[in-house]
Design an enzyme around this catalytic site. Structure first.
Site, PDB file in Angstrom:
ATOM      1  N   ASP A   1      96.330  58.343 -19.586  1.00 15.59           N
ATOM      2  CA  ASP A   1      95.005  58.197 -18.980  1.00 15.59           C
ATOM      3  C   ASP A   1      95.114  58.548 -17.503  1.00 15.59           C
ATOM      4  O   ASP A   1      95.689  57.795 -16.712  1.00 15.59           O
ATOM      5  CB  ASP A   1      94.501  56.764 -19.161  1.00 15.59           C
ATOM      6  CG  ASP A   1      93.112  56.572 -18.561  1.00 15.59           C
ATOM      7  OD1 ASP A   1      92.573  57.524 -17.941  1.00 15.59           O
ATOM      8  OD2 ASP A   1      92.570  55.458 -18.698  1.00 15.59           O
TER       9      ASP A   1
ATOM     10  N   ASN B   1      93.352  69.737 -14.247  1.00 17.00           N
ATOM     11  CA  ASN B   1      92.193  70.326 -14.920  1.00 17.00           C
ATOM     12  C   ASN B   1      91.341  69.288 -15.635  1.00 17.00           C
ATOM     13  O   ASN B   1      90.135  69.482 -15.785  1.00 17.00           O
ATOM     14  CB  ASN B   1      92.694  71.386 -15.919  1.00 17.00           C
ATOM     15  CG  ASN B   1      91.660  71.711 -16.971  1.00 17.00           C
ATOM     16  OD1 ASN B   1      90.726  72.479 -16.743  1.00 17.00           O
ATOM     17  ND2 ASN B   1      91.782  71.091 -18.156  1.00 17.00           N
TER      18      ASN B   1
ATOM     19  N   TYR C   1      80.539  64.128  -9.780  1.00 17.82           N
ATOM     20  CA  TYR C   1      81.242  65.368 -10.123  1.00 17.82           C
ATOM     21  C   TYR C   1      81.292  66.297  -8.913  1.00 17.82           C
ATOM     22  O   TYR C   1      82.339  66.835  -8.544  1.00 17.82           O
ATOM     23  CB  TYR C   1      80.510  66.021 -11.302  1.00 17.82           C
ATOM     24  CG  TYR C   1      81.159  67.263 -11.863  1.00 17.82           C
ATOM     25  CD1 TYR C   1      82.081  67.167 -12.905  1.00 17.82           C
ATOM     26  CD2 TYR C   1      80.831  68.531 -11.389  1.00 17.82           C
ATOM     27  CE1 TYR C   1      82.677  68.304 -13.451  1.00 17.82           C
ATOM     28  CE2 TYR C   1      81.417  69.671 -11.920  1.00 17.82           C
ATOM     29  CZ  TYR C   1      82.330  69.554 -12.957  1.00 17.82           C
ATOM     30  OH  TYR C   1      82.909  70.687 -13.486  1.00 17.82           O
TER      31      TYR C   1
ATOM     32  N   LYS D   1      84.506  67.555  -6.774  1.00 13.06           N
ATOM     33  CA  LYS D   1      84.924  68.961  -6.761  1.00 13.06           C
ATOM     34  C   LYS D   1      84.968  69.507  -5.331  1.00 13.06           C
ATOM     35  O   LYS D   1      85.854  70.292  -4.993  1.00 13.06           O
ATOM     36  CB  LYS D   1      84.008  69.808  -7.640  1.00 13.06           C
ATOM     37  CG  LYS D   1      84.080  69.462  -9.139  1.00 13.06           C
ATOM     38  CD  LYS D   1      85.446  69.736  -9.735  1.00 13.06           C
ATOM     39  CE  LYS D   1      85.451  69.583 -11.250  1.00 13.06           C
ATOM     40  NZ  LYS D   1      86.799  69.790 -11.809  1.00 13.06           N
TER      41      LYS D   1
HETATM   42  P1  NAD Z   1      86.632  69.635 -22.015  1.00 21.20           P
HETATM   43  O1  NAD Z   1      85.774  68.450 -22.239  1.00 21.20           O
HETATM   44  O2  NAD Z   1      86.659  70.716 -23.033  1.00 21.20           O
HETATM   45  O3  NAD Z   1      88.130  69.178 -21.742  1.00 21.20           O
HETATM   46  C1  NAD Z   1      88.430  68.152 -20.830  1.00 21.20           C
HETATM   47  C2  NAD Z   1      89.690  67.455 -21.285  1.00 21.20           C
HETATM   48  O4  NAD Z   1      89.983  66.390 -20.350  1.00 21.20           O
HETATM   49  C3  NAD Z   1      89.549  66.818 -22.672  1.00 21.20           C
HETATM   50  O5  NAD Z   1      90.597  67.247 -23.529  1.00 21.20           O
HETATM   51  C4  NAD Z   1      89.624  65.320 -22.381  1.00 21.20           C
HETATM   52  O6  NAD Z   1      90.239  64.562 -23.414  1.00 21.20           O
HETATM   53  C5  NAD Z   1      90.450  65.294 -21.113  1.00 21.20           C
HETATM   54  N1  NAD Z   1      90.270  64.019 -20.408  1.00 21.20           N
HETATM   55  C6  NAD Z   1      89.080  63.398 -20.163  1.00 21.20           C
HETATM   56  N2  NAD Z   1      89.314  62.213 -19.562  1.00 21.20           N
HETATM   57  C7  NAD Z   1      90.666  62.091 -19.432  1.00 21.20           C
HETATM   58  C8  NAD Z   1      91.503  61.080 -18.905  1.00 21.20           C
HETATM   59  N3  NAD Z   1      91.019  59.942 -18.393  1.00 21.20           N
HETATM   60  N4  NAD Z   1      92.833  61.278 -18.941  1.00 21.20           N
HETATM   61  C9  NAD Z   1      93.354  62.410 -19.487  1.00 21.20           C
HETATM   62  N5  NAD Z   1      92.609  63.408 -19.994  1.00 21.20           N
HETATM   63  C10 NAD Z   1      91.269  63.245 -19.976  1.00 21.20           C
HETATM   64  O7  NAD Z   1      86.196  70.189 -20.575  1.00 21.20           O
HETATM   65  P2  NAD Z   1      86.368  71.624 -19.876  1.00 21.20           P
HETATM   66  O8  NAD Z   1      85.041  72.234 -19.794  1.00 21.20           O
HETATM   67  O9  NAD Z   1      87.502  72.377 -20.443  1.00 21.20           O
HETATM   68  O10 NAD Z   1      86.714  71.161 -18.386  1.00 21.20           O
HETATM   69  C11 NAD Z   1      88.014  71.261 -17.833  1.00 21.20           C
HETATM   70  C12 NAD Z   1      87.893  71.313 -16.308  1.00 21.20           C
HETATM   71  O11 NAD Z   1      87.157  72.484 -15.947  1.00 21.20           O
HETATM   72  C13 NAD Z   1      87.161  70.128 -15.707  1.00 21.20           C
HETATM   73  O12 NAD Z   1      87.803  69.709 -14.522  1.00 21.20           O
HETATM   74  C14 NAD Z   1      85.806  70.693 -15.389  1.00 21.20           C
HETATM   75  O13 NAD Z   1      85.199  70.037 -14.322  1.00 21.20           O
HETATM   76  C15 NAD Z   1      86.157  72.122 -15.032  1.00 21.20           C
HETATM   77  N6  NAD Z   1      85.027  73.043 -15.146  1.00 21.20           N
HETATM   78  C16 NAD Z   1      84.351  73.179 -16.320  1.00 21.20           C
HETATM   79  C17 NAD Z   1      83.280  74.044 -16.380  1.00 21.20           C
HETATM   80  C18 NAD Z   1      82.483  74.234 -17.634  1.00 21.20           C
HETATM   81  O14 NAD Z   1      81.406  74.812 -17.544  1.00 21.20           O
HETATM   82  N7  NAD Z   1      82.978  73.819 -18.791  1.00 21.20           N
HETATM   83  C19 NAD Z   1      82.899  74.783 -15.248  1.00 21.20           C
HETATM   84  C20 NAD Z   1      83.607  74.626 -14.082  1.00 21.20           C
HETATM   85  C21 NAD Z   1      84.677  73.762 -14.042  1.00 21.20           C
END
Ligand code: NAD
Length: 245
Positions: free
Chosen positions: A49, A76, A140, A144
């Site tokens: 976590d 990430n 958020y 960021k």
């Molecule tokens: P996602 O939900 O597909 O994956 C996020 C992962 O983080 C999941 O596997 C989840 O289990 C894990 N997670 C959540 N809480 C956790 C915790 N407490 N400890 C350990 N793991 C944990 O999301 P994503 O879209 O792949 O996002 C990944 C990153 O990219 C994030 O930081 C997000 O802010 C960033 N991001 C996403 C987007 C988008 O549009 N999807 C755009 C810009 C940036």
């Protein structure tokens, strides 16, 4: 850092979305990937976590115990919470800032002695929301923006030892994190769910398509390659023209 084969990387959030795509791609490039997540799915080797200090320590210790070094850290893992500021849950604020801002700091802190030895690279997955804002996403967006500040400091502190620090800033990416906010966005903006993708989510993109997770993985590989040496203390923006407005 020339050639990625045999190098050791910690990638958080490796069970899903961008983290999974990055972890899988770096493994294809021949890296030893220590994938960290709450969930034991996708490319995960360490279940932790990352909202806790212990979880972040566990992630770095596992990489050092398994491989004796860390060359690359990719913070990430992330979640989103959509709510107007007056109603924004204080517990959710703490959870999001712990995961999105404090975890990237703790991973850098715990991995730093090894990154200094290896002349390593730190590539946070931030967001275009580290540069611009949208309503209803206070925790958020504050986090960021904080990550972009963090990589500037890491770049300055790491420069004498050849450590680089950057943040990838995508627009909306096709992952569960985006798919899961469609219902919340529909409620907050008072429009139906089927109109959310086109009218709300893609509204700020000049180019009306989602970024693909594999495209973010390509950017990370470029940052870790020879040309990526020039990138430190600055974000890599891949936002489909969002911030050009
Ligand atoms: P996602 O939900 O597909 O994956 C996020 C992962 O983080 C999941 O596997 C989840 O289990 C894990 N997670 C959540 N809480 C956790 C915790 N407490 N400890 C350990 N793991 C944990 O999301 P994503 O879209 O792949 O996002 C990944 C990153 O990219 C994030 O930081 C997000 O802010 C960033 N991001 C996403 C987007 C988008 O549009 N999807 C755009 C810009 C940036």
């Amino acid at each position: 850092m020339a050639g990625l084969e045999g190098k050791v990387t910690v990638v958080t959030g490796a069970a899903s979305g961008i983290g999974r795509a990055v972890a899988e791609r770096l493994a294809v490039e021949g890296m030893h990937v220590v994938g960290v997540d709450l969930r034991a799915e996708g490319h995960v080797t360490v279940q932790a976590d990352l909202t806790t200090r212990e979880g972040n320590r566990q992630a770095i210790d596992a990489a050092l115990e398994a491989h004796g070094r860390i060359d690359v850290v990719v913070p990430n893992a992330g979640v989103q919470h959509v709510s107007p500021v007056a109603e924004f849950s204080e517990d959710r604020w703490d959870q999001l800032t712990s995961l999105l801002l404090t975890s990237p700091f703790l991973l850098a802190k715990y991995a730093w002695p090894s990154l200094v030895k290896t002349g390593g690279r730190y590539v946070a997955i931030a967001s275009i929301h580290g540069v611009v804002a949208s309503p209803f996403k206070s925790a958020y967006i504050a986090s960021k923006h904080g990550v972009l500040g963090l990589v500037k400091v890491l770049a300055l502190e790491g420069a004498p030892d050849g450590v680089t620090a950057t943040a990838v800033c995508p627009g909306y990416v096709r992952t569960p994190l985006v798919e899961n906010q469609i219902a919340d966005q529909a409620k907050a903006h008072g429009v139906s769910e089927d109109r959310v993708l086109e009218e709300i989510i893609l509204a700020p993109h000049a180019v009306k398509r989602l970024v693909e997770p594999a495209e973010v993985a390509d950017a990370v590989v470029w940052l870790l390659g020879p040309a990526g040496r020039t990138m430190t203390g600055a974000p890599l923006i891949m936002d489909q023209g969002w911030s050009a407005r």
